[in-house]
Motif scaffolding. Sequence first.
Motif, PDB file in Angstrom:
ATOM      1  N   MET A 190      29.812  33.108  37.192  1.00 25.21           N
ATOM      2  CA  MET A 190      30.641  31.931  36.918  1.00 25.21           C
ATOM      3  C   MET A 190      30.896  31.750  35.422  1.00 25.21           C
ATOM      4  O   MET A 190      31.999  31.423  35.007  1.00 25.21           O
ATOM      5  N   ILE A 191      29.875  31.995  34.600  1.00 27.47           N
ATOM      6  CA  ILE A 191      30.075  31.735  33.164  1.00 27.47           C
ATOM      7  C   ILE A 191      30.925  32.827  32.517  1.00 27.47           C
ATOM      8  O   ILE A 191      31.565  32.613  31.496  1.00 27.47           O
ATOM      9  N   SER A 192      30.958  34.007  33.158  1.00 23.34           N
ATOM     10  CA  SER A 192      31.777  35.085  32.600  1.00 23.34           C
ATOM     11  C   SER A 192      33.163  35.135  33.255  1.00 23.34           C
ATOM     12  O   SER A 192      34.020  35.905  32.830  1.00 23.34           O
ATOM     13  N   GLY A 193      33.353  34.296  34.261  1.00 25.40           N
ATOM     14  CA  GLY A 193      34.623  34.322  34.985  1.00 25.40           C
ATOM     15  C   GLY A 193      35.785  33.782  34.157  1.00 25.40           C
ATOM     16  O   GLY A 193      35.580  32.968  33.252  1.00 25.40           O
ATOM     17  N   PRO A 194      37.009  34.243  34.457  1.00 23.29           N
ATOM     18  CA  PRO A 194      38.184  33.803  33.688  1.00 23.29           C
ATOM     19  C   PRO A 194      38.477  32.320  33.852  1.00 23.29           C
ATOM     20  O   PRO A 194      39.098  31.720  32.977  1.00 23.29           O
ATOM     21  N   ASP A 195      38.008  31.712  34.939  1.00 18.95           N
ATOM     22  CA  ASP A 195      38.237  30.283  35.133  1.00 18.95           C
ATOM     23  C   ASP A 195      37.101  29.434  34.587  1.00 18.95           C
ATOM     24  O   ASP A 195      37.077  28.215  34.755  1.00 18.95           O
ATOM     25  N   GLY A 196      36.131  30.112  33.972  1.00 19.90           N
ATOM     26  CA  GLY A 196      35.008  29.378  33.398  1.00 19.90           C
ATOM     27  C   GLY A 196      35.013  29.533  31.891  1.00 19.90           C
ATOM     28  O   GLY A 196      36.075  29.597  31.266  1.00 19.90           O
ATOM     29  N   SER A 200      31.916  37.072  27.691  1.00 22.83           N
ATOM     30  CA  SER A 200      31.857  38.484  28.069  1.00 22.83           C
ATOM     31  C   SER A 200      30.479  38.846  28.633  1.00 22.83           C
ATOM     32  O   SER A 200      29.450  38.431  28.096  1.00 22.83           O
ATOM     33  N   GLU A 201      30.485  39.616  29.706  1.00 23.85           N
ATOM     34  CA  GLU A 201      29.202  40.038  30.291  1.00 23.85           C
ATOM     35  C   GLU A 201      28.344  40.763  29.258  1.00 23.85           C
ATOM     36  O   GLU A 201      27.120  40.697  29.292  1.00 23.85           O
ATOM     37  N   ARG A 202      29.003  41.444  28.337  1.00 23.68           N
ATOM     38  CA  ARG A 202      28.260  42.167  27.297  1.00 23.68           C
ATOM     39  C   ARG A 202      27.509  41.228  26.360  1.00 23.68           C
ATOM     40  O   ARG A 202      26.637  41.649  25.613  1.00 23.68           O
ATOM     41  N   ASN A 203      27.902  39.981  26.357  1.00 22.99           N
ATOM     42  CA  ASN A 203      27.228  38.995  25.497  1.00 22.99           C
ATOM     43  C   ASN A 203      26.182  38.193  26.254  1.00 22.99           C
ATOM     44  O   ASN A 203      25.761  37.135  25.801  1.00 22.99           O
ATOM     45  N   ILE A 204      25.829  38.683  27.435  1.00 25.23           N
ATOM     46  CA  ILE A 204      24.821  37.989  28.231  1.00 25.23           C
ATOM     47  C   ILE A 204      23.596  38.894  28.368  1.00 25.23           C
ATOM     48  O   ILE A 204      23.731  40.077  28.689  1.00 25.23           O
ATOM     49  N   THR A 205      22.426  38.350  28.096  1.00 24.25           N
ATOM     50  CA  THR A 205      21.184  39.114  28.232  1.00 24.25           C
ATOM     51  C   THR A 205      20.255  38.423  29.215  1.00 24.25           C
ATOM     52  O   THR A 205      19.998  37.226  29.086  1.00 24.25           O
ATOM     53  N   LEU A 206      19.809  39.186  30.184  1.00 16.40           N
ATOM     54  CA  LEU A 206      18.829  38.664  31.141  1.00 16.40           C
ATOM     55  C   LEU A 206      17.477  39.274  30.798  1.00 16.40           C
ATOM     56  O   LEU A 206      17.343  40.491  30.691  1.00 16.40           O
ATOM     57  N   SER A 207      16.490  38.412  30.618  1.00 20.22           N
ATOM     58  CA  SER A 207      15.157  38.873  30.259  1.00 20.22           C
ATOM     59  C   SER A 207      14.235  38.739  31.467  1.00 20.22           C
ATOM     60  O   SER A 207      14.200  37.695  32.108  1.00 20.22           O
ATOM     61  N   THR A 208      13.509  39.806  31.760  1.00 20.55           N
ATOM     62  CA  THR A 208      12.618  39.781  32.932  1.00 20.55           C
ATOM     63  C   THR A 208      11.236  40.316  32.577  1.00 20.55           C
ATOM     64  O   THR A 208      11.091  41.165  31.692  1.00 20.55           O
ATOM     65  N   CYS A 209      10.244  39.816  33.306  1.00 13.66           N
ATOM     66  CA  CYS A 209       8.883  40.326  33.109  1.00 13.66           C
ATOM     67  C   CYS A 209       8.674  41.604  33.908  1.00 13.66           C
ATOM     68  O   CYS A 209       7.595  42.184  33.889  1.00 13.66           O
ATOM     69  N   GLY A 210       9.697  42.047  34.656  1.00 16.64           N
ATOM     70  CA  GLY A 210       9.620  43.351  35.311  1.00 16.64           C
ATOM     71  C   GLY A 210       9.485  43.300  36.817  1.00 16.64           C
ATOM     72  O   GLY A 210       8.648  44.007  37.385  1.00 16.64           O
ATOM     73  N   LEU A 211      10.311  42.503  37.482  1.00 17.45           N
ATOM     74  CA  LEU A 211      10.309  42.480  38.955  1.00 17.45           C
ATOM     75  C   LEU A 211      11.203  43.624  39.435  1.00 17.45           C
ATOM     76  O   LEU A 211      12.434  43.546  39.390  1.00 17.45           O
ATOM     77  N   HIS A 222      26.830  45.655  39.507  1.00 16.66           N
ATOM     78  CA  HIS A 222      27.813  46.211  38.572  1.00 16.66           C
ATOM     79  C   HIS A 222      28.243  45.206  37.524  1.00 16.66           C
ATOM     80  O   HIS A 222      29.432  45.045  37.237  1.00 16.66           O
ATOM     81  N   LEU A 223      27.276  44.526  36.986  1.00 16.97           N
ATOM     82  CA  LEU A 223      27.552  43.627  35.869  1.00 16.97           C
ATOM     83  C   LEU A 223      27.299  44.404  34.575  1.00 16.97           C
ATOM     84  O   LEU A 223      26.459  45.293  34.551  1.00 16.97           O
ATOM     85  N   MET A 224      28.000  44.046  33.527  1.00 21.00           N
ATOM     86  CA  MET A 224      27.799  44.754  32.258  1.00 21.00           C
ATOM     87  C   MET A 224      26.812  44.009  31.351  1.00 21.00           C
ATOM     88  O   MET A 224      26.845  44.150  30.138  1.00 21.00           O
ATOM     89  N   ILE A 225      25.946  43.224  31.949  1.00 21.32           N
ATOM     90  CA  ILE A 225      25.012  42.445  31.127  1.00 21.32           C
ATOM     91  C   ILE A 225      23.895  43.324  30.562  1.00 21.32           C
ATOM     92  O   ILE A 225      23.627  44.410  31.069  1.00 21.32           O
TER      93      ILE A 225
END
Length: 363
Positions: A190-196, A200-211, A222-225
């Motif tokens: 939603m935040i990367s969508g054209p109506d939102g 850019s997906e490239r400017n989004i970082t998801l941090s995980t502890c490793g699940l 197929h996200l470019m995050i």
Amino acid sequence: MTETGGAGSGGEAAKDRLPDLRSFTKPELEDLVRELGEPAYRAGQLYEWIHRKRAYTYDEMTNVPRRLKERLAAAVSFDPPVIRERQVSAADGTRKYLFRLGDGNYVESVFMPYHHGNSVCVSTQVGCRMGCSFCASTLLGLTRNLTAGEMLLQVYAIERDTGSRVSNIVMMGTGEPLDNYDSSVRFIRMISGPDGLNISERNITLSTCGLVPGIRRLKDEHLMINLALSLHAPTDSLRRTLMPVARKYALAEIMDALRDYYSAGRRRLTFEYSLIRGVNDGAEEAEELASLLRGYNALVNLIPVNPVTETGFREPTSAGASAFKKKLENHGIHVTIRREMGRDIDGACGQLRKRCTEMDSRL
Ligand code: SAH
């Protein structure tokens, strides 16, 4: 631990709460509007008010008929953001926000102004159940998942409060995004969508502890995050002493899942490593880390651990941190020592929320 965040049309947090209007995608809104007896084009108007003009209340939606607003109010929730606290760092302009949610829970978000654009650090859960020993966010356990709309609202409210555009999102606030998988992915779309906000997906970082199952699922979105792994130790045995999740997934499995994610055309992998004095910051750990990351296009983000009273951990000296960095660089690894932002304002993740939650329970 399961990794379902709860799917469904829009509202996915708690069963006793109405679905959250901000979490509805446009097609879902069309269905909702039709169910409420209105023509589908109203969904486009609503979506624009919510996600482009970022209205906080129905009153602001001047071209939406009152009849529809009344029906919506009975069917879904549409809570405005409530800023309970705002701390501004005199040192670097970092702003830390504490939001009060519709059900009285609190979440923290951080606004970080950079030369190349502004970043918001978003929380994905109220609390966390991962139990990392150095982290303040997990001390009170997990209360509930956030909806995608509650993640969006953190960004919308910060844009409105600062009057600045946000161009980067880091999902590194309270919570484990892959433990709230569906809402996290919905938020990203939603935040990367054209109506939102169209970030850019490239400017989004998801941090995980490793699940691991979550990382594997994410590959198929197929996200470019960007993906960041909270590593914090180069071996399973040391990692298990710091992070309970390491008992469930071994480093070899995690690295395999990351390699697959990477080979699906993703970008450079980021590894976060909180340096804890006398625990994981020695020459031996630096060497082990270098061998673990050999062959990866890796960036190691060293974070001197932010002291949390309850944990008793201490940060390394700056000479100690530099020596660790140098050792990795000698092996050709890219390393940054994270610029410490906002230390003067309840720096560590989760500290502000914890303080306020405790304060409320004493009232
Ligand atoms: N659950 C996710 C994202 C939230 S935590 C994850 O584990 O990645 C964001 C980052 O801050 C993680 O790397 C986390 O390990 C780190 N962190 C948590 N508490 C910290 C502290 N006291 N000092 C330094 N880093 C910390």
